[in-house]
Design an enzyme around this catalytic site. Sequence first.
Site, PDB file in Angstrom:
ATOM      1  N   ASN A   1     -51.931   6.621  -5.025  1.00 20.96           N
ATOM      2  CA  ASN A   1     -53.128   5.978  -4.495  1.00 20.96           C
ATOM      3  C   ASN A   1     -54.392   6.656  -5.003  1.00 20.96           C
ATOM      4  O   ASN A   1     -54.359   7.755  -5.554  1.00 20.96           O
ATOM      5  CB  ASN A   1     -53.116   6.068  -2.968  1.00 20.96           C
ATOM      6  CG  ASN A   1     -52.022   5.242  -2.340  1.00 20.96           C
ATOM      7  OD1 ASN A   1     -52.132   4.036  -2.207  1.00 20.96           O
ATOM      8  ND2 ASN A   1     -50.945   5.899  -1.940  1.00 20.96           N
TER       9      ASN A   1
ATOM     10  N   ARG B   1     -48.549   8.060   5.736  1.00 23.20           N
ATOM     11  CA  ARG B   1     -47.534   7.018   5.608  1.00 23.20           C
ATOM     12  C   ARG B   1     -47.211   6.754   4.139  1.00 23.20           C
ATOM     13  O   ARG B   1     -46.139   7.083   3.656  1.00 23.20           O
ATOM     14  CB  ARG B   1     -48.011   5.727   6.295  1.00 23.20           C
ATOM     15  CG  ARG B   1     -46.895   4.678   6.494  1.00 23.20           C
ATOM     16  CD  ARG B   1     -46.554   3.871   5.277  1.00 23.20           C
ATOM     17  NE  ARG B   1     -47.687   3.118   4.739  1.00 23.20           N
ATOM     18  CZ  ARG B   1     -47.622   2.376   3.658  1.00 23.20           C
ATOM     19  NH1 ARG B   1     -46.486   2.283   2.952  1.00 23.20           N
ATOM     20  NH2 ARG B   1     -48.696   1.743   3.190  1.00 23.20           N
TER      21      ARG B   1
ATOM     22  N   HIS C   1     -54.628   1.665  -6.406  1.00 25.47           N
ATOM     23  CA  HIS C   1     -53.828   2.752  -6.972  1.00 25.47           C
ATOM     24  C   HIS C   1     -54.483   3.223  -8.271  1.00 25.47           C
ATOM     25  O   HIS C   1     -55.230   2.485  -8.914  1.00 25.47           O
ATOM     26  CB  HIS C   1     -52.394   2.291  -7.231  1.00 25.47           C
ATOM     27  CG  HIS C   1     -51.550   2.261  -5.993  1.00 25.47           C
ATOM     28  ND1 HIS C   1     -50.263   2.723  -5.948  1.00 25.47           N
ATOM     29  CD2 HIS C   1     -51.826   1.830  -4.745  1.00 25.47           C
ATOM     30  CE1 HIS C   1     -49.775   2.586  -4.718  1.00 25.47           C
ATOM     31  NE2 HIS C   1     -50.714   2.028  -3.982  1.00 25.47           N
TER      32      HIS C   1
ATOM     33  N   HIS D   1     -57.061  -1.691  -1.190  1.00 25.43           N
ATOM     34  CA  HIS D   1     -56.050  -0.633  -1.323  1.00 25.43           C
ATOM     35  C   HIS D   1     -55.724  -0.507  -2.811  1.00 25.43           C
ATOM     36  O   HIS D   1     -54.988  -1.319  -3.367  1.00 25.43           O
ATOM     37  CB  HIS D   1     -54.797  -1.007  -0.515  1.00 25.43           C
ATOM     38  CG  HIS D   1     -53.686  -0.002  -0.594  1.00 25.43           C
ATOM     39  ND1 HIS D   1     -53.375   0.847   0.440  1.00 25.43           N
ATOM     40  CD2 HIS D   1     -52.814   0.289  -1.588  1.00 25.43           C
ATOM     41  CE1 HIS D   1     -52.353   1.620   0.094  1.00 25.43           C
ATOM     42  NE2 HIS D   1     -51.997   1.292  -1.148  1.00 25.43           N
TER      43      HIS D   1
ATOM     44  N   CYS E   1     -44.936   3.032  -4.440  1.00 21.83           N
ATOM     45  CA  CYS E   1     -44.094   2.051  -3.771  1.00 21.83           C
ATOM     46  C   CYS E   1     -42.691   2.168  -4.331  1.00 21.83           C
ATOM     47  O   CYS E   1     -42.490   2.029  -5.537  1.00 21.83           O
ATOM     48  CB  CYS E   1     -44.615   0.633  -3.990  1.00 21.83           C
ATOM     49  SG  CYS E   1     -43.547  -0.641  -3.264  1.00 21.83           S
TER      50      CYS E   1
END
Length: 314
Positions: free
Chosen positions: A253, A17, A213, A211, A244
């Site tokens: 990421n 995703r 990066h 999460h 993003c």
Amino acid sequence: MSSPSRFDVLISEVGPRDGLQSISTTMSTAHKCAWIDGLVASGVQEIEVGSFVSPKLLPQMADAAQIVTHAIQHSGVTVMALVPNIKGAEAAMRAGVHKITLPVSASPAHSMANVRKTHQQMVEEVRAIAQLRDDLAPQVHIEAGISTAFGCTLQGLVPEDDVIALSVACVAAGANESGLSDTTGMANPAQVKRLFTRLRSELGDHAGAAHMHNTRGLGLANCLAAYEAGVRTFDASQAGLGGCPYAPGASGNVVTEDLVFMFEAMGIRTGIDIERLLAARNALAAGLPGEALYGMLPPAGLPKGFVPHPYSTH
């Protein structure tokens, strides 16, 4: 859903995703399925397989329902999708996902750019989706991912009190958990440890994933800081794909391969076979010829004498 007995930390693979929506190339449905199959074969227990958004906005995600149909055939794997609103949530639930995640931005500027809604509107969206879940698919788990929790490229600093308050509001509205996302790659380890310590103090078992990066090279350090604060679920993307579209300069990421190696080298079980994970990277490369793939472990290889934890199948 996955069994916690095989691992100490849960690595949630978000590449299908977060990674694929951040590049211009659209991977074919067949290649996505082959990549997911490779990830499952390596022992990955949770995969974010797509997002249910308008194909006009993200044509890379137009086949999300087909991918979910394929992925849920694998036993022992939590199949997750991102949804920005109740329409996407209903489509995801009807497709058969086990878990949905909503991007709820701590930055007002990013929230308007990303989902065109204010904080309060997004909290109400969480409430509406939780009610829909209760009526339509009560087994579905809802995560509110607080994006730009550590800073925003559009507005700069984001007050920590605002981040915590928004997480608490989302859980109060019906989300099962709320995690924190370093959407823009601005976080540092001290900040990560401090904020996740506060989050876990406020939400307990409802505190969710980290999460991170790797925009400024601190991805792994930030994951370790989150681990030391008690976090046990970590998002990562194979080959470091991701970013993003509404956060300029927020590159990839944390690399799944590097994160798995770090934890396994520390004696912290991920339940993932590193050699098979590297094989899954080949499936990714086959579906994205010419796309840059990142990571330190893949070119360096495992250290001589490295013995990972025994791999156990589903």
